[in-house]
Design an enzyme around this catalytic site. Structure first.
Site, PDB file in Angstrom:
ATOM      1  N   ASP A  61     -12.303  -5.418   2.877  1.00  0.00           N
ATOM      2  CA  ASP A  61     -12.674  -3.864   2.718  1.00  0.00           C
ATOM      3  C   ASP A  61     -12.534  -3.175   1.486  1.00  0.00           C
ATOM      4  OD1 ASP A  61     -12.529  -4.591   5.665  1.00  0.00           O
ATOM      5  OD2 ASP A  61     -10.348  -4.005   5.744  1.00  0.00           O
ATOM      6  N   GLY A  62     -11.968  -4.022   0.572  1.00  0.00           N
ATOM      7  CA  GLY A  62     -11.828  -3.272  -0.736  1.00  0.00           C
ATOM      8  C   GLY A  62     -13.397  -3.203  -1.351  1.00  0.00           C
ATOM      9  N   ASP A  74       8.966  11.038   2.319  1.00  0.00           N
ATOM     10  CA  ASP A  74       8.395  10.120   1.144  1.00  0.00           C
ATOM     11  C   ASP A  74       6.972  10.773   0.810  1.00  0.00           C
ATOM     12  OD1 ASP A  74      10.717   8.615   1.016  1.00  0.00           O
ATOM     13  OD2 ASP A  74       9.812   7.016   2.206  1.00  0.00           O
ATOM     14  N   ASN A 100     -11.242   6.446   2.868  1.00  0.00           N
ATOM     15  CA  ASN A 100     -10.055   5.784   3.760  1.00  0.00           C
ATOM     16  C   ASN A 100      -9.062   7.139   3.839  1.00  0.00           C
ATOM     17  OD1 ASN A 100     -10.347   3.583   4.889  1.00  0.00           O
ATOM     18  ND2 ASN A 100      -9.179   2.100   3.444  1.00  0.00           N
TER      19      ASN A 100
END
Length: 452
Positions: A190-191, A301, A271
């Protein structure tokens, strides 16, 4: 005085049209007029005082007037110099059904960009085979990153020497590929698709992604028989999934003289964009605005703003739902919020989100775009996020539905469990039930007192 007929007419022309209708047709015309968005007749609404009209609109839409469309911005129909969506008759109000989106070429593609996963020796052989076939058999101009050719392992492939001299190279972040690439092929995980998206901050050529990585949620093609699969795409026999991207703009705090310290930074992500506390031990304290209205303050966070494509990435790990990439939406997901009631939300794709540090924030915030390009959000800075008009046209191996659900099953093992055993014979169940009833009946008769 207003007549009954004029109540359902918004203009003099509509009133004259209604009066010219036959009595039997007037009720039908009034019914059509009643399907307007407002439940109050138009003429009566115009006859109300201005204060009453404003109060009526505020009751319907709240005190917050909308300034943007609920629909996503219409994406462009052209991808690169020679790729575009095939025009289809299945149009509803000029909005094409996503299921009917197919790729067509209005001139033959000549240039192809091959993106491979770096530092992976297992992809070298498929890379050499693909490039050799594109150059020698298809006579195409092949672009590759200069860092790819620096791999010393490529020297072991003797037939790559003749191909190497005919390759066009570029360096990411330095060379502009706009209007130079007709077609993109990704080899890896996917990268590689995320990297292809980052190379084109405007129109993106069609992307064909082969699964040669670890997860492969966005890479539906298998490399076996790659020649036939690429030929089908080059001939225009392919479905498209338009994966929307987010346009992220970081505005820096202005100085005392009204000048900005730095120019706005604009990045398109496929994304998600993540705002978190970074290395600080303190909770993030972030204010979230939607179309200028303060929605909530995030204490935790951090916060994930993702596309439907990104809903199966970081967002799903943080507890969000999975959204099909054809759904026009933006997902907002908190990261470990210090609140039990803070659940992920989905907002329309046409809205604009603004994120900034709260006045009570104890620390700075860190911004990452698709896991890269990390920036610091300081007090007074703002991050604006909205849907971009430049999607990533991802080529489907089968179709939009089959590819997505196959990825859910194979990559995430969605709803995988052992199946319940089937009852072999219905008679077994009936037989056991009858035996139980007979035993109960026998015990009941034994408990009765004897006759005297």
């Amino acid at each position: 005085m207003l007549s009954i007929d004029s109540l359902w007419c918004g203009s003099v022309e509509e009133l004259s049209t209604l009066r010219s209708c036959k009595p039997a047709e007037r009720s039908e015309y009034r019914f059509r007029r009643r399907s307007s968005k407002s439940l109050i007749p138009q003429a009566l609404l115009h006859a109300l005082p201005d204060t009453q009209v404003r109060s009526h609109r505020q009751r319907r839409s709240g005190t917050w007037p909308r300034t943007r469309s609920l629909n996503a911005p219409s994406p462009i129909q052209q991808f690169g110099p020679c790729g575009r969506i095939m025009k289809n008759s299945a149009m509803v109000m000029q909005i094409q059904d996503p299921a009917s989106q197919r790729l067509t070429w209005y001139k033959p593609p000549l240039t192809v960009l091959v993106i491979k996963k770096v530092h992976d020796a297992t992809i070298l052989t498929p890379f050499v085979q693909l490039v050799h076939w594109l150059v020698h058999d298809k006579s195409m101009v092949v672009f590759v990153e200069a860092a790819v050719l620096d791999d010393t392992l490529l020297k072991e492939y003797g037939d790559f020497t003749s191909v190497r001299e005919r390759l066009m190279t570029f360096r990411a972040g330095t060379d502009d590929l706009t209007d130079k690439i007709d077609f993109i092929i990704c080899l890896g995980g996917d990268g590689t698709l995320l990297h292809a998206s980052s190379l084109f901050q405007q129109s993106v050529p069609p992307v064909m992604a082969f699964h040669l990585g670890s997860l492969g949620f966005l890479t539906p093609f298998e490399f076996n028989n790659f020649q036939d699969q690429v030929m089908n795409v080059l001939e225009g026999h392919a479905a498209l999934t338009l994966r929307s991207r987010l346009q992220c703009v970081v505005l820096r705090k202005t100085t005392e003289d009204g000048k900005e310290k730095k120019k706005p930074t604009t990045i398109l992500v496929l994304n998600e964009v993540v705002v978190d506390r970074g290395p600080s031990p303190y909770l993030s304290n972030i204010d979230l605005f939607l179309d200028g209205k303060h929605i909530t303050s995030v204490q935790g966070d951090g916060l994930i703003v993702s596309t439907p494509t990104g809903s199966t990435a970081y967002a799903v790990a943080a507890g969000a739902s999975m959204i099909h990439p054809s759904v026009p939406a933006i997902m907002v997901t908190p990261i470990c919020p210090h609140s039990l009631s803070f659940r992920p939300i989905v907002v329309p794709a046409g809205v604009e989100l603004k994120i900034k540090l709260s006045l009570e924030a104890r620390n700075l915030a860190s911004i990452s775009f698709d896991g890269r390009s990390q920036l610091i959000l300081r007090p007074g800075d703002s991050l604006y996020v909205t849907t971009s008009v430049y999607p990533v046209p991802s080529i489907c191996a089968q179709d939009q539905i089959s590819d997505w659900f196959d990825s859910l099953a194979e990559c995430l093992h969605w709803n995988v469990r052992k199946k319940q055993k089937q009852i072999d014979e219905l008679s077994d169940m009936t037989h056991s039930s009858s035996d139980t009833l007979e035993e109960i009946d026998a015990n009941h008769h034994d408990d009765r007192p004897a006759d005297t």
